[in-house]
Design a protein around this motif. Structure first.
Motif, PDB file in Angstrom:
ATOM      1  N   CYS A 153     -47.003   2.095  70.498  1.00 42.30           N
ATOM      2  CA  CYS A 153     -45.962   2.946  69.909  1.00 42.30           C
ATOM      3  C   CYS A 153     -44.908   2.105  69.204  1.00 42.30           C
ATOM      4  O   CYS A 153     -44.681   0.950  69.560  1.00 42.30           O
ATOM      5  CB  CYS A 153     -45.282   3.784  70.998  1.00 42.30           C
ATOM      6  N   PRO A 175     -43.329   8.442  70.912  1.00 42.93           N
ATOM      7  CA  PRO A 175     -42.823   9.089  69.697  1.00 42.93           C
ATOM      8  C   PRO A 175     -42.288  10.492  69.975  1.00 42.93           C
ATOM      9  O   PRO A 175     -42.621  11.092  70.995  1.00 42.93           O
ATOM     10  CB  PRO A 175     -44.055   9.168  68.803  1.00 42.93           C
ATOM     11  N   ARG A 231     -49.170   9.711  71.418  1.00 47.27           N
ATOM     12  CA  ARG A 231     -49.821   8.629  70.670  1.00 47.27           C
ATOM     13  C   ARG A 231     -51.259   8.508  71.156  1.00 47.27           C
ATOM     14  O   ARG A 231     -51.501   8.426  72.368  1.00 47.27           O
ATOM     15  CB  ARG A 231     -49.038   7.331  70.921  1.00 47.27           C
ATOM     16  N   THR A 286     -50.220   9.767  65.828  1.00 43.48           N
ATOM     17  CA  THR A 286     -49.392  10.630  66.673  1.00 43.48           C
ATOM     18  C   THR A 286     -49.861  12.077  66.518  1.00 43.48           C
ATOM     19  O   THR A 286     -50.025  12.554  65.394  1.00 43.48           O
ATOM     20  CB  THR A 286     -47.908  10.525  66.249  1.00 43.48           C
TER      21      THR A 286
END
Length: 762
Positions: A168, A174, A495, A489
């Motif tokens: 990430c 995220p 992710r 994503t």
């Protein structure tokens, strides 16, 4: 030769309705036009990856000798039919996926477990790795792990891993992505009724944002901007009674004037958003502003995503060339005098500077741009579409837009676009076993280095084409392996890694290569490489290269693989029977034809659209379906059989439907029965398909709506009568005949290629 449709039909008869099981290396799949079901048993489904040949030549010399390009077309997010299993998601918790220490390939069916299951040999680089303690499992008497069938990554060609924080940005999970709707409210868009149409549609469409399986609502946030020469941002925070507008007029220093309340959850802010969508058309009803900016609009989107620390997509609805004083201002550079000169390539090249940098910024922030254009004249699509085409976005174009005739067509595109399955902030790598490697990539992508394919977003329709070259000898025994790994994503902000694996055969016999060729994939590769080449060389050279390579591939087959026969006979490999038809059709497409009658914007638009297409889409574009409707069996469930794309198939008394995924025509023969036409439409108005209820009308309507649902783009139904002027437009889709703007008929092209082959052989 009633070839093309015959080849397509034969494959449908032979393999239609069958199950294609992917447990055999180098197995050639059914044609893209065939209806079949896939069972994944260790190689990725052809819906995800198709190859130009499923048997690679063992050496670089053989590859050079036959000149058949070695490539794969990858559609990592391809939609699967309802009766096929969606990808399994493997979660190894905090340890993340198991990978080879040396080449970093992900655990897959090509890893060989040894030493009682304590170690494994990588199929890609042959490195022997220790099996992590948590992953250990005993082997059975066949040397296979006992948990083989329970683990998708050991038994399947395609699957996903949940990614750990190492994968990430800034090592933190995220946020869910956001969609920002950016509406040009300049005079043209208000006057045409477009702005009101968009605002009305969004009220229902926002209910249908894509959501993760099993979730009640979508996690995607939404935001709204209107603009002309300045930008208006809207605060639609759920606690407000009324939306608040904030104006940014300094377009040179773009910033987002509010953080809280700009990107919101639709369900929470529904009432405020409804208010806003009601008010926008009225707010600008009396506008006289006809100038627009464009680059600052994209910049604003990027800034918004940066501030919110999320990725997402901009939906931009834009009318004209941006001529207002601002970064990215464009001027008319359309010049028909350049057609057929060495400078023609400049018409396809984007203007340097602002937009190049913008593409970089967008990709870095995971900001995908979709552009809906409503031009009434030249708008320099080559430049305006530059950012969409590097961020995994799409460009939709509605020339001389009128709500009455084009409204539904545009809304169908918008609905598909907002609802399609998609991944964000993606990076893709293609690994191969020793002996060959990926050298070139074509698609709606951004390349910062030679190995990482970056995409701000990737959706179910986007295809990347990857070319391979030898760097050593390949072995017939071990074959050739490829692994496509895509880190992205999800729409809910998770992710993930999506893995597609494929194994091919290798052979020192060229006959094997030709036997395992796939024409539809070959033509996808040639279309993309030709469309890239016209940025740098004159069209004439590019067309020559295409013909020469066609002749060369076929001459090599003739010389090395065909049984001896008279030189006057043209001999094509079975798998390439229709290749010359498609190649000739490609040579007649707008980007490759030097004609001053074609619009520069249309040529640039088609060039960019094709760069991001998968195999199904290029096949259909280059060989449209022509379906006779006058003799259709209204009671049959079977789809109507298309006929050859040639004028000789049309009959004065017939009615035909033609479609190529971008355009759709209903052709009425001059002697077609008035009763038949009457039963299709309620004349006098030929434009709408009214609810006339009879079996034929119902059948035709279901064929048309079926096609509109199936294709990735909407198509506007155009009705043409034989011998009327608009019929010319229809004729250019009959790809076996002479081209309207130059270009040979299929028979002439075949004779020409045959002559070239004979020269090569003497």
């Amino acid at each position: 030769p009633r070839l093309t449709t015959q080849v397509i039909e034969d494959d449908q008869v032979k393999q239609g309705g069958q199950v294609f099981t992917t447990n055999i290396r180098g197995q050639v799949p059914p044609l893209v036009t065939t209806d079949f079901t896939v069972t994944d048993q260790g190689n990725a489904s052809p819906r995800f990856i198709r190859c130009t040949t499923y048997s690679l030549p063992c050496t670089a010399d053989l590859a050079k000798q036959c000149q058949v390009p070695l490539a794969a077309i990858i559609k990592p997010f391809a939609s699967l039919p309802k009766n096929e299993t969606p990808l399994y998601v493997v979660n190894h918790g905090d340890t993340g996926p198991v990978r080879c220490n040396r080449c970093k390939a992900y655990m897959c069916p090509y890893m060989q477990f040894i030493d009682g299951g304590r170690r494994y040999q990588c199929g890609f680089c042959n490195c022997v790795n220790e099996v992590p303690v948590f992953y250990f499992q005993h082997l059975d008497h066949m040397g296979r792990r006992v948990d083989f069938y329970e683990r998708p990554e050991l038994s399947l060609g395609s699957y996903e891993f949940v990614a750990t924080l190492d994968y990430c940005k800034n090592n933190k999970p995220p946020n869910p992505p956001a969609y920002i709707f950016m509406i040009d409210v300049s005079y043209n868009n208000i006057k045409s009724g477009l702005v009101k149409l968009i605002c009305d549609e969004l009220k229902t469409l926002l209910e249908k944002l894509p959501r993760e399986e099993g979730m009640d609502t979508s996690a995607i946030k939404v935001g709204f901007v209107t603009y002309n020469k300045v930008l208006h941002f809207y605060n639609v925070k759920s606690t407000l009674a009324q939306p608040q507008m904030m104006v940014v007029s300094d377009t040179a220093e773009m910033f987002v004037p509010l953080l809280d309340g700009f990107l919101v959850n639709y369900q929470d802010s529904r009432a405020v958003i409804y208010n806003l969508l009601d008010q926008i058309p009225d707010m600008f009803a009396d506008t006289a502003e006809s100038e627009t900016v464009f680059a600052p609009v994209i910049q604003a989107g990027v800034e918004a995503f940066k501030a919110a620390e999320c990725s997402g997509k901009l939906f931009i609805f834009h009318s004209s060339m941006p001529t207002a004083e601002a970064p990215g201002k464009l001027k008319n550079r359309d010049d028909k005098k350049l057609v057929n000169t060495d400078k023609e390539k400049t018409l396809f090249q984007p203007q340097k500077g602002v937009y190049e940098q913008l593409s970089k910024d967008c990709v870095a922030s995971g900001c995908c741009v979709d552009l809906f254009l409503f031009p009434s004249q030249y708008t320099d699509i080559a430049t305006m579409a530059d950012v969409p085409s590097h961020t995994g976005g799409s460009v939709y174009k509605y020339s001389n837009f009128q709500v009455e005739t084009d409204g539904e067509h545009f809304l169908r595109d918008l609905r598909k676009d907002v609802q399609k399955s998609i991944g964000f902030d993606a990076i893709m790598r293609v690994r191969t076993s020793t002996g060959f490697r990926a050298t070139d990539f074509f698609g709606g992508i951004y390349m910062n280095n030679t190995t990482d394919v970056e995409m701000a977003a990737v959706d179910c329709d986007k295809g990347m084409t990857v070319e391979f070259k030898h760097d050593d000898t390949l072995s017939e025994e071990t074959g050739a392996l490829m692994q496509c790994a895509l880190l992205y994503t999800t729409i809910s902000g998770q992710r993930r890694l999506r893995i597609h694996n494929l194994s091919l055969n290798c052979s020192s016999q060229l006959s094997e290569l030709y036997k395992s060729c796939e024409t539809d994939s070959l033509i996808n590769f040639f279309a993309k490489s030709a469309y890239r080449a016209i940025l740098n060389q004159p069209l004439k050279n590019v067309r020559e290269i295409l013909v020469n390579q066609t002749a060369h591939m076929l001459a090599c087959y003739r010389k090395n693989c065909a049984s001896p026969s008279a030189a006057s006979q043209l001999i094509l490999p079975d798998a390439m029977k229709v290749f010359p038809v498609y190649m000739n059709s490609l040579m007649k497409t707008a980007p490759l034809v030097g004609s001053t009658e074609l619009s520069t914007d249309d040529r640039a638009h088609q060039r960019l659209s094709v760069m991001a297409m998968g195999v199904e889409d290029t096949q259909l574009l280059l060989y449209p379906r022509l379906i006779p409707l006058h003799n259709i069996d209204v009671n049959s469930e079977k789809p109507a059989t298309p006929v050859r794309c040639s004028e000789e198939r049309l009959t004065d008394s017939g009615i035909f439907l033609l479609e190529n995924g971008q355009s759709m025509f209903l052709w009425l023969g001059q002697a077609s029965s008035p009763d038949l036409i009457q039963s299709l439409f309620n004349l006098p108005s030929l434009c709408a398909l009214p609810e006339l209820d009879n079996p034929l009308s119902r059948k035709v309507r279901s064929i048309i709506s079926g096609l509109l649902e199936k294709r990735s783009n909407s198509m506007k139904l155009q009705i043409v009568r034989q011998k009327d002027k608009p019929e010319m437009l229809f004729r250019q889709f009959l790809v076996e005949d002479k081209g309207l703007h130059g270009g040979a008929s299929y028979m002439d092209f075949l004779c020409y290629v045959h002559r070239e082959i004979r020269q090569l052989l003497t």
